[in-house]
Design a protein around this motif. Sequence first.
Motif, short mmCIF file in Angstrom:
data_model
loop_
_atom_site.label_atom_id
_atom_site.label_comp_id
_atom_site.label_asym_id
_atom_site.label_seq_id
_atom_site.Cartn_x
_atom_site.Cartn_y
_atom_site.Cartn_z
N ILE A 1 0.98 -1.19 0.02
CA ILE A 1 -0.02 0.11 0.01
C ILE A 1 0.83 1.28 -0.13
N ASP A 2 1.68 1.56 0.99
CA ASP A 2 2.52 2.44 1.16
C ASP A 2 3.28 3.02 0.00
N ASN B 1 -12.96 -21.91 19.89
CA ASN B 1 -13.48 -21.26 21.00
C ASN B 1 -12.97 -20.00 21.69
N MET B 2 -11.75 -19.38 20.79
CA MET B 2 -11.48 -18.34 21.39
C MET B 2 -12.39 -17.06 20.60
N ASP B 3 -12.36 -16.30 21.39
CA ASP B 3 -13.45 -14.84 21.01
C ASP B 3 -12.74 -13.85 19.94
N ILE B 4 -11.43 -13.50 20.42
CA ILE B 4 -10.75 -12.45 19.76
C ILE B 4 -9.40 -12.66 19.37
N LEU B 5 -8.95 -12.28 18.27
CA LEU B 5 -7.54 -12.31 17.88
C LEU B 5 -7.31 -10.76 17.76
N TYR B 6 -6.20 -10.38 18.70
CA TYR B 6 -6.02 -8.83 18.64
C TYR B 6 -4.71 -8.86 17.81
N MET B 7 -4.82 -7.79 16.73
CA MET B 7 -3.93 -7.45 15.77
C MET B 7 -4.07 -5.99 15.51
N ALA B 8 -3.42 -5.68 14.48
CA ALA B 8 -3.60 -4.45 13.73
C ALA B 8 -4.50 -4.58 12.53
N GLU B 9 -5.35 -3.43 12.33
CA GLU B 9 -6.24 -3.33 11.53
C GLU B 9 -5.88 -3.64 9.97
N TYR B 10 -5.13 -3.05 9.32
CA TYR B 10 -4.68 -3.29 7.91
C TYR B 10 -4.20 -4.53 7.61
N PRO B 11 -3.26 -5.16 8.54
CA PRO B 11 -2.92 -6.46 8.52
C PRO B 11 -4.14 -7.43 8.55
N ALA B 12 -4.89 -7.30 9.43
CA ALA B 12 -5.96 -8.14 9.60
C ALA B 12 -6.70 -8.09 8.42
N LEU B 13 -7.24 -7.08 7.91
CA LEU B 13 -7.82 -6.92 6.56
C LEU B 13 -7.29 -7.62 5.50
N TYR B 14 -5.91 -7.43 5.45
CA TYR B 14 -5.12 -7.75 4.26
C TYR B 14 -5.17 -9.54 4.32
N GLY C 1 -8.75 9.79 -7.00
CA GLY C 1 -9.22 8.60 -6.67
C GLY C 1 -8.19 7.46 -6.52
N LEU C 2 -6.94 7.80 -6.92
CA LEU C 2 -6.08 6.93 -7.28
C LEU C 2 -5.73 6.20 -5.78
N TYR C 3 -5.45 6.96 -4.74
CA TYR C 3 -5.07 6.61 -3.38
C TYR C 3 -6.26 5.59 -2.88
N ASP C 4 -7.41 5.85 -2.98
CA ASP C 4 -8.21 4.74 -2.91
C ASP C 4 -8.46 3.56 -3.46
N SER C 5 -8.11 3.41 -4.62
CA SER C 5 -7.86 2.27 -5.68
C SER C 5 -6.79 1.72 -5.13
N LYS D 1 -7.22 -2.31 -3.45
CA LYS D 1 -6.30 -3.54 -4.04
C LYS D 1 -5.84 -4.53 -2.95
N TYR D 2 -5.68 -3.91 -1.75
CA TYR D 2 -5.04 -4.88 -0.81
C TYR D 2 -6.00 -5.01 0.25
N LEU D 3 -7.12 -4.33 0.49
CA LEU D 3 -7.66 -4.81 1.68
C LEU D 3 -9.18 -5.14 1.20
N GLN D 4 -9.96 -5.74 1.96
CA GLN D 4 -11.14 -5.94 1.68
C GLN D 4 -12.33 -5.02 2.25
N ALA D 5 -12.87 -4.29 1.31
CA ALA D 5 -13.63 -3.08 1.90
C ALA D 5 -14.85 -3.79 2.83
N SER D 6 -15.20 -3.06 3.88
CA SER D 6 -16.09 -3.52 4.74
C SER D 6 -17.39 -2.92 4.65
N ASP D 7 -18.40 -3.75 4.66
CA ASP D 7 -19.86 -3.12 5.04
C ASP D 7 -20.33 -2.99 6.30
#
Length: 252
Positions: A49-50, A171-184, A237-241, A245-251
Amino acid sequence: MSKFLTSLMIPLMLSFSGIVRANDVYTFYVVDYPPYIMASNDDTTIHGIDVEVVKAAFDSQEVKVIFERLPWKRIIRSMQEGRIAGTVSCSKRELRESFMYFSDPISHVRRAILSKNNLDTGSIRTLSDLNRYSVVTVSSWGMQKELVNSDIKHRSSPDLVSALKAVLYRNMDILYMAEYPALYYLKKLGMQTELKVSELQGEKPLPLHLCISQKFPNSERLKVAMNKGLRAIKANGLYDSIVSKYLQASDR
């Protein structure tokens, strides 16, 4: 001054005038930091991304940049000495302000929680709220250190895939990590429909920047060109594109 001497002096003066010229090529050194920077030794090219955001921003200003791998400690030392232009995806810290210029933010790091879709995570606002859940994280990651320092009970997994399976099947409730790596990684592993990523509502994101050595030639003008280019690719709009490309858009 003769015409001959003048013809010699003009290029020399331009080289010290601080002009960012179209035929100059600036190299920024990076470490592997998915999905911001994909620079493992197994990759033939450096992307992420960066990396793509920085390149697109400079391209819009007709400034040529390339990226190379280098150990982080050597990057910092070389920036202190002004031997390299800089690095990508670094945070702004007081100790760095004496030898770095920071661009406008190119992305951010935000702590997040990954869980099954049916788990109500709306009341989780800060790290301490995780005490009400069973938590897993990846061993030796910075996120585990935060849990230890905050005295939050948790289990650790040897790698990310094992941690994801702990949430899906053990049966673990939560995985704790960073947002962008999680989405990726959810997108990469095809788990977007089974798990969700939620922000810690009370947490502010940590901005990441293009960091430029103050001692490197044209450093201030590189910063100006980067910021101008960043505004341009956000407007068109290139930045958002690039991000999508790397992250799943969330609804959600």
